[in-house]
Enzyme design. Sequence first.
Site, PDB file in Angstrom:
ATOM      1  N   HIS A   1      37.878  32.419  32.117  1.00  0.00           N
ATOM      2  CA  HIS A   1      38.615  30.750  32.469  1.00  0.00           C
ATOM      3  C   HIS A   1      39.338  30.654  33.865  1.00  0.00           C
ATOM      4  CE1 HIS A   1      38.226  26.633  33.052  1.00  0.00           C
ATOM      5  NE2 HIS A   1      39.428  26.266  32.811  1.00  0.00           N
TER       6      HIS A   1
ATOM      7  N   SER B   1      40.426  23.470  36.655  1.00  0.00           N
ATOM      8  CA  SER B   1      40.426  23.505  34.909  1.00  0.00           C
ATOM      9  C   SER B   1      40.729  21.754  35.433  1.00  0.00           C
ATOM     10  CB  SER B   1      41.533  24.443  34.638  1.00  0.00           C
ATOM     11  OG  SER B   1      40.738  24.239  32.756  1.00  0.00           O
TER      12      SER B   1
ATOM     13  N   ASP C   1      32.297  31.788  31.926  1.00  0.00           N
ATOM     14  CA  ASP C   1      33.312  31.245  31.878  1.00  0.00           C
ATOM     15  C   ASP C   1      33.194  30.335  30.418  1.00  0.00           C
ATOM     16  OD1 ASP C   1      35.476  28.980  31.165  1.00  0.00           O
ATOM     17  OD2 ASP C   1      35.953  28.685  33.694  1.00  0.00           O
TER      18      ASP C   1
END
Length: 273
Positions: free
Chosen positions: A251, A101, A222
């Site tokens: 995610h 991320s 996602d």
Amino acid sequence: MMASRVGLYKCLTGQMLKSVGWASLLTHKELMSGMIFFKAAIFCYTKELVSLLTGFVGAVKEEHQDLFDPEKYSSYDAFADDLICLIDEMNLKSAVFVGHSMSGMIGCIASIKRSELFKRLVLVGASPRYINADEYEGGFKKSEIDDIVSNIEFDFQNWAAGFASLVVDARDPPSVETFRKSLANMRPEVALSVAKTVFYSDEREILDKVSIPCTIVQTTSDIVVPNSVAYYLQEKIKGKSTVEIIETNGHFPLLSAHQQLLDVLKGVLALSN
């Protein structure tokens, strides 16, 4: 400066491993020999693999609260400087970096500043920008990001529960609950600060400066990062890049599909060696 940075990460190591549940990765025998976990807030290490998972900086005990400076951490640049500082402290060179991320972009920035520290970047669910723009699908309208930030500011605990159920594979309730608890452990004012840094970020202009080879890891679905972003990264990053799709939703493949992610990481290590 170095002491305060290392102190921040050391004080988080035990509690964050326990609360976020990355132990399934850390205890996997094939990867334990040579792994560094630097979680934007936590690290434990060996010597082959540097892993920077989603950051929960500020999720610390009261006596350590002064170690987080919201003004300093209002950009990824400060996180990248900390990452470089820790790698230097561990005397590492040519490491394989895994960033999930926001941490994917942190690794990219660090690799631009000090390319000799990195052999390969593994970007898991990374995004250079979350807000849609002309000819770019980030995944969110600006008004949607504004709503997220507002909910964090005014109703943090309910937001954490709802967000966890959206971003972690709903077919894996234990992982949803694990992530919800990890969010709930954050101080709301820190969560708000980090959320603003992440969701309003735009790092598209740095991508053509990333010369390190990259493996871009994306799940099949996602809600935070559309699949188009993975291929956008592949196109824009200067270094040779490949895309790996993991068959799971959400995610957080490191929670809901950790074995598949481990298989990708083992392949990356074999390629890098």
